[in-house]
Design a protein around this motif. Structure first.
Motif, short mmCIF file in Angstrom:
data_model
loop_
_atom_site.label_atom_id
_atom_site.label_comp_id
_atom_site.label_asym_id
_atom_site.label_seq_id
_atom_site.Cartn_x
_atom_site.Cartn_y
_atom_site.Cartn_z
N ILE A 324 0.91 -1.18 -0.09
CA ILE A 324 0.20 0.08 -0.17
C ILE A 324 0.74 1.41 -0.08
O ILE A 324 1.57 1.42 0.92
N PRO A 325 0.56 1.85 -0.70
CA PRO A 325 1.96 3.23 -0.80
C PRO A 325 1.77 3.93 0.02
O PRO A 325 0.38 4.52 0.29
N ALA A 326 2.06 5.39 0.63
CA ALA A 326 1.86 6.19 1.28
C ALA A 326 1.86 7.58 0.53
O ALA A 326 3.03 7.99 -0.13
N VAL A 327 0.95 8.59 0.87
CA VAL A 327 0.44 9.19 -0.13
C VAL A 327 0.52 10.40 1.23
O VAL A 327 0.36 10.60 1.87
N ARG A 328 1.95 10.86 0.60
CA ARG A 328 1.71 12.72 1.49
C ARG A 328 1.90 13.96 0.64
O ARG A 328 1.96 15.23 0.94
N VAL A 368 -10.48 9.44 7.10
CA VAL A 368 -10.95 11.08 6.03
C VAL A 368 -10.18 11.60 5.76
O VAL A 368 -9.56 12.14 3.85
N SER A 369 -9.35 11.99 6.64
CA SER A 369 -8.84 13.39 7.05
C SER A 369 -7.11 12.97 6.44
O SER A 369 -6.60 13.68 5.67
N GLY A 370 -7.17 12.29 8.09
CA GLY A 370 -5.76 11.40 7.86
C GLY A 370 -4.65 10.40 7.24
O GLY A 370 -3.75 9.82 7.00
N ALA A 371 -6.19 10.24 6.35
CA ALA A 371 -5.22 8.26 5.55
C ALA A 371 -4.83 6.76 6.88
O ALA A 371 -4.27 7.13 6.42
#
Length: 632
Positions: A324-328, A368-371
């Motif tokens: 699972i990718p970490a998206v920032r 929802v906001s911070g994943a």
């Protein structure tokens, strides 16, 4: 953002259409008289119900195109979209304002002047967020380093055509202009400039942009440019003359007309343009066929785009992301060196995905906001059940159109059997729960949760939004028939005691469900069988009292429009009581058979939301159907 706004618009726009269509079908079967003037009904009520869907529907098609255009503009401009927050606000504002425009389709229908003034204002104001979007796209291209490939060419064509269509839309927002151009070919031209320019051109831009990811092969750039210029030129050749023909008096929805009216040359030009436009579409199909056979490999990211899909091979593997990718960032491929997880706490939670699920399908649910990872959801196995349920619905609707009782019975049987099969626990779900119970590790994510964090809870809230919209559609229809400009002001005074008792029963059930869910929220291990049983009895009693209310009112919905409205409100409330009964019955079965299973608690949490809505909607029904008529 575009798809989120569109999803909410679908809820609030399609529900009045569904309710209005049901009312129309009942009128056609002489069960009700909502739209029959001779019985106090009003045909204009149907226009209101249709257009409160019809105009937002235009934006339901347009707003996803806004998302497509924004993505393509920033990709080929090699920079993030300019004024991103304003773009988001513009998308939301467009979605909200779209529900305040429908009467501008009815300026020639005798709408009161005060109403036309309001809808003229909103029809003009909605040009402001559209302008914000257009200038944001232009500024992004202007300040970027644009690469003029086929997708961006289609976006440029969209900007030109949609802006022209928007200008004529503002013209039609003015009542004097609209009354002159109403039902003329000027409106046809405006409509196609907005929809083909605002939807079809972005759709082709999206096809040229994403087809290489889907098929793994690039399309021909040369054919793509021919495709664009042919579509752009022949579109304008087809539809621009219609503005002039409309101003010369040519009405819409005609296929022939007498000679000598001055419309011939404009229609000839439009016909030539339509043939050319069809040829342009054929160029696209040729391009796709060539691409599938001889197109060069697309690779991972042929456009140097910024979003996650371009980090995968083309076409993507069935499993897609190995981890699972970490998206920032909103532009992870531009602004992140790696998509790997670097937060140690989250990494530990996601570690379990390296060795599970074993023989069942699961997915990660995040906040929802911070994943932030919340829990793992069990994904059902492949099944034909949704298809069979669709077939059941098909039989039901065909039976309604044909007045065929046997078809209706077959359709209901198929639908109910599919519904039961859909909700039966699957073997893989049991294995998943067993695996989750035996997995080591204190930080492992839960598999089943209940309450406000669960997907099902929010799914129930969406259902309630649909029901709220349906209820207020019926309430607005009753008020229109009783107090509207064409109402016959028929006064009726039905006894309110029985529906008030039904409301009290539903309120009592809601109190029981509130006590139970609050106990769980406080951490108390309560089975709640007694509370669920009381709520079940309350729902059954309310249903029975509503049926008695219908009988006691001695309604004549076939010949009295206001009686049709009250019958519809009572029927709606009976449906809500039935839904509540079914959900509480399911929760009660879980509590008796599997009292410690969190999935049963989830059913009860969801039923509590329906219980609160049932009590509130019953109060609204009593006030609208029994109290308000006494004040007329």
């Amino acid at each position: 953002w575009a798809m989120l706004v569109t999803a909410f618009m679908i809820i609030f726009a399609f529900t009045p259409l569904i309710v209005g269509t049901a009312m129309l079908e009942l009128d056609r079967k002489s069960v009700t008289a909502f739209f029959k003037p001779e019985f106090g009904g009003d045909p204009l009520l149907w226009q209101h119900l249709f257009w409160i869907f019809g105009h937002p529907e235009v934006y339901i098609m347009f707003i996803p195109a806004v998302g497509i255009v924004s993505q393509i503009v920033q990709t080929f401009s090699r920079r993030p979209i300019v004024a991103y927050p304003l773009m988001v606000v513009a998308i939301i504002t467009t979605g909200v304002l779209s529900f305040g425009l429908w009467v501008h389709h009815m300026f020639a229908a005798g709408v009161p002047a005060a109403a036309t003034s309001f809808f003229t204002a909103t029809s003009t104001v909605i040009a402001i967020p559209a302008g914000v979007q257009v200038f944001s796209w232009i500024a992004t291209i202007w300040l970027g380093r644009p690469v003029w490939r086929t997708p961006l060419l289609f976006v440029a064509g969209f900007l030109i055509i949609f802006t022209l269509g928007g200008v004529t839309g503002v013209m039609l927002a003015a009542v004097p202009v609209d009354q002159q151009a109403h039902d003329s070919f000027f409106v046809v031209a405006h409509f196609h400039y907005v929809l083909i320019g605002g939807v079809v051109f972005p759709l082709f831009a999206g096809l040229y942009y994403w087809l290489p990811k889907i098929t793994g092969r690039m399309l021909s750039e040369r054919l793509g440019r021919w495709n664009f210029w042919a579509m752009f030129v022949f579109f304008n050749v087809t539809f621009f003359p219609m503005h002039i023909a409309g101003l010369l008096g040519m009405p819409r929805r005609i296929y022939t007309y007498p000679s000598g009216l001055g419309w011939e040359s404009y229609n000839l030009i439009s016909t030539i343009g339509a043939i050319g436009f069809a040829t342009a579409i054929a160029l696209f199909l040729i391009n796709v066929a060539w691409s599938l056979r001889k197109g060069p490999p697309a690779g991972y990211n042929p456009w140097q785009a910024d979003t996650l899909e371009w980090s995968q091979e083309s076409p993507p593997a069935q499993a897609q992301f190995q981890m699972i990718p970490a998206v920032r960032s909103r532009h992870p491929l531009w602004e992140q060196e790696t998509l790997a997880e670097i937060d140690e706490s989250r990494a530990r939670k996601l570690e379990q995905f390296r060795w599970r699920p074993l023989d069942w399908r699961g997915a990660l649910v995040v906040s929802v906001s911070g994943a932030a990872p919340k829990y793992i959801v069990h994904i059902p196995t492949s099944t034909i059940v949704p298809f069979t349920m669709a077939v059941g619905f098909l039989f039901v609707f065909a039976a309604a159109l044909l007045d065929h009782l046997l078809l209706f019975a077959i359709g209901m049987a198929i639908t109910l059997a599919s519904l039961i099969a859909w909700f039966l626990p699957q073997k893989t779900e049991r294995r998943a729960l067993e695996e989750s119970a035996t997995d080591p590790g204190s930080e492992q994510l839960p598999l089943a949760i209940a309450g406000p964090r669960a997907n099902g809870y929010w799914g129930t809230i969406v259902l309630i939004l649909v029901l709220v919209t349906a209820l207020f559609t019926l309430v607005a229809s009753a008020l229109y028939l009783g107090l509207g400009p064409h109402s016959q002001r028929v006064t009726y005074r039905h006894d309110w005691f029985l529906p008030a008792m039904a409301t009290a029963a539903l309120a009592g059930g809601a109190v029981q469900m509130a006590w139970l869910t609050q106990s769980w929220h406080a951490g108390r291990n309560v089975r709640g069988i007694a509370r669920l049983l009381i709520t079940l009895v309350a729902a059954a009693a309310a249903g029975r009292l509503l049926v008695q209310s219908f009988d006691a009112a001695d309604l004549e919905p076939q010949t009295v429009a206001l009686d049709s409205a009250l019958a519809a409100l009572l029927g709606f409330q009976m449906l809500i009581a039935l839904i509540l009964f079914a959900m509480v019955l399911g929760a009660l079965a879980w509590a008796v058979m599997r009292p410690s299973d969190v999935r049963g608690h989830a059913v009860a949490w969801n039923a509590s939301l329906i219980a609160y809505f049932a009590a509130g909607s019953s109060m609204i029904v009593v006030f609208t159907g029994y109290v308000l008529p006494r004040l007329w």
